[in-house]
Motif scaffolding. Sequence first.
Motif, PDB file in Angstrom:
ATOM      1  N   ALA A 215      41.510  45.084  -3.599  1.00 42.34           N
ATOM      2  CA  ALA A 215      40.538  44.933  -2.514  1.00 42.34           C
ATOM      3  C   ALA A 215      40.663  46.069  -1.522  1.00 42.34           C
ATOM      4  N   MET A 216      41.890  46.432  -1.204  1.00 46.45           N
ATOM      5  CA  MET A 216      42.098  47.517  -0.250  1.00 46.45           C
ATOM      6  C   MET A 216      41.704  48.867  -0.849  1.00 46.45           C
ATOM      7  N   ILE A 217      42.026  49.061  -2.120  1.00 43.79           N
ATOM      8  CA  ILE A 217      41.738  50.339  -2.767  1.00 43.79           C
ATOM      9  C   ILE A 217      40.238  50.601  -2.842  1.00 43.79           C
TER      10      ILE A 217
ATOM     11  N   ALA B   9      39.774  45.128   2.267  1.00 44.06           N
ATOM     12  CA  ALA B   9      38.800  46.163   1.926  1.00 44.06           C
ATOM     13  C   ALA B   9      38.406  46.953   3.165  1.00 44.06           C
ATOM     14  N   THR B  10      38.241  46.258   4.272  1.00 44.15           N
ATOM     15  CA  THR B  10      37.919  46.921   5.534  1.00 44.15           C
ATOM     16  C   THR B  10      39.046  47.846   5.967  1.00 44.15           C
ATOM     17  N   LEU B  11      40.267  47.361   5.865  1.00 41.46           N
ATOM     18  CA  LEU B  11      41.424  48.169   6.241  1.00 41.46           C
ATOM     19  C   LEU B  11      41.540  49.423   5.387  1.00 41.46           C
ATOM     20  N   GLY B  12      41.190  49.309   4.116  1.00 37.45           N
ATOM     21  CA  GLY B  12      41.258  50.472   3.241  1.00 37.45           C
ATOM     22  C   GLY B  12      40.377  51.602   3.736  1.00 37.45           C
ATOM     23  N   GLY B  13      39.121  51.281   4.048  1.00 36.71           N
ATOM     24  CA  GLY B  13      38.217  52.305   4.566  1.00 36.71           C
ATOM     25  C   GLY B  13      38.651  52.805   5.920  1.00 36.71           C
ATOM     26  N   TRP B  14      39.089  51.882   6.761  1.00 37.75           N
ATOM     27  CA  TRP B  14      39.544  52.247   8.115  1.00 37.75           C
ATOM     28  C   TRP B  14      40.717  53.211   8.076  1.00 37.75           C
ATOM     29  N   LEU B  15      41.697  52.911   7.279  1.00 35.17           N
ATOM     30  CA  LEU B  15      42.892  53.762   7.226  1.00 35.17           C
ATOM     31  C   LEU B  15      42.601  55.121   6.605  1.00 35.17           C
TER      32      LEU B  15
ATOM     33  N   MET C 207      34.877  37.286 -17.789  1.00 32.15           N
ATOM     34  CA  MET C 207      35.475  38.363 -16.983  1.00 32.15           C
ATOM     35  C   MET C 207      35.957  37.799 -15.659  1.00 32.15           C
ATOM     36  N   ARG C 208      37.116  38.241 -15.254  1.00 30.27           N
ATOM     37  CA  ARG C 208      37.651  37.731 -13.990  1.00 30.27           C
ATOM     38  C   ARG C 208      36.866  38.287 -12.826  1.00 30.27           C
ATOM     39  N   ARG C 209      36.724  37.476 -11.809  1.00 29.71           N
ATOM     40  CA  ARG C 209      36.066  37.940 -10.590  1.00 29.71           C
ATOM     41  C   ARG C 209      37.040  37.771  -9.440  1.00 29.71           C
ATOM     42  N   HIS C 210      37.491  38.882  -8.909  1.00 24.90           N
ATOM     43  CA  HIS C 210      38.427  38.812  -7.788  1.00 24.90           C
ATOM     44  C   HIS C 210      37.654  38.735  -6.490  1.00 24.90           C
ATOM     45  N   ALA C 211      38.109  37.889  -5.613  1.00 24.63           N
ATOM     46  CA  ALA C 211      37.359  37.612  -4.389  1.00 24.63           C
ATOM     47  C   ALA C 211      37.435  38.756  -3.428  1.00 24.63           C
ATOM     48  N   LEU C 212      36.308  39.441  -3.251  1.00 28.83           N
ATOM     49  CA  LEU C 212      36.184  40.484  -2.252  1.00 28.83           C
ATOM     50  C   LEU C 212      34.952  40.139  -1.425  1.00 28.83           C
ATOM     51  N   ALA C 213      35.108  39.322  -0.408  1.00 29.13           N
ATOM     52  CA  ALA C 213      33.943  38.850   0.324  1.00 29.13           C
ATOM     53  C   ALA C 213      33.320  39.946   1.154  1.00 29.13           C
ATOM     54  N   ALA C 214      32.145  39.697   1.707  1.00 33.79           N
ATOM     55  CA  ALA C 214      31.434  40.775   2.376  1.00 33.79           C
ATOM     56  C   ALA C 214      31.157  40.512   3.829  1.00 33.79           C
ATOM     57  N   MET C 215      30.856  41.631   4.516  1.00 31.80           N
ATOM     58  CA  MET C 215      30.388  41.541   5.873  1.00 31.80           C
ATOM     59  C   MET C 215      28.935  41.961   5.864  1.00 31.80           C
ATOM     60  N   THR C 216      28.217  41.640   6.914  1.00 28.94           N
ATOM     61  CA  THR C 216      26.780  41.797   6.849  1.00 28.94           C
ATOM     62  C   THR C 216      26.286  43.227   6.912  1.00 28.94           C
TER      63      THR C 216
END
Length: 271
Positions: free
Chosen positions: A86-88, A174-180, A1-10
Amino acid sequence: MRRHALAAMTRPVPLLLALALALPSLCAQEQEPLAQNPDSFLVPPPEAVFNALAKVPNADFAKLAAMTGPASTKEKLDKASSKLRAMIIGIRVADAYVAVQARDVVAYQRATDAIEMLATEFSGDETFRRKLVTTTKMAKSERWLDLKTILETVRGDIVRELRLHQNQDAVTLATLGGWLRGLQLSTWVLMNNYDNDSTRLLRQPALVSHLKRKVNALGPDTKAEAFVELITENMPELVKLVDAPSTQPVTLPDVKRLQALSSQLIKAALP
């Protein structure tokens, strides 16, 4: 299965990174405008969102939940680039928080269905999938208080998965998605229930300037995405509209402009 890079913040910023300058921020006035470490957020915990919007007079969560639809189809999500996905995921996690507050089963399942489809792209963990199924059952049983607690653990699961992949562009998107999404919904509330004191909570210049820097630091392939180009083009105006002391209210015309901009950018991102 493909794993798309969505890194994390703490950890998430305890402001409205999901429902004010970003379901990232309509928090209480006494809270700090920005966490000590601006890299410490991805999406906000439910408590931050609920407490923030609860302070705005006449906030109608049922209408907010309705605004998060319709759902993106699996076919459309599959066609989306890894960067757009990632944004979605940031957008849809924010939507799940709103649905719980609205006690809207349909809106909640719409959000979690999308999260599950997106999550399978970067995680093969069946435990996570089963947890999402469990939360949907809880929503259908109207166990909303319990669901608020479990939803935070779901957010934590996503963050842990994202930590496994060190792709800073995906983190930013990903952060921008939640922010917007937060900006879109919170300004809609303020536009329809304008109050000088409440609008001061939109003043998050440090947070937005940080996001602007992150957008500027995106790689060339990411910047070439149409939705990213649109964000890059409009980010300076967003920064300008919130760049003032927290004691200074946001005018109604500026609230309306923030609402229009955020809505335009969300529309460009959601397939």
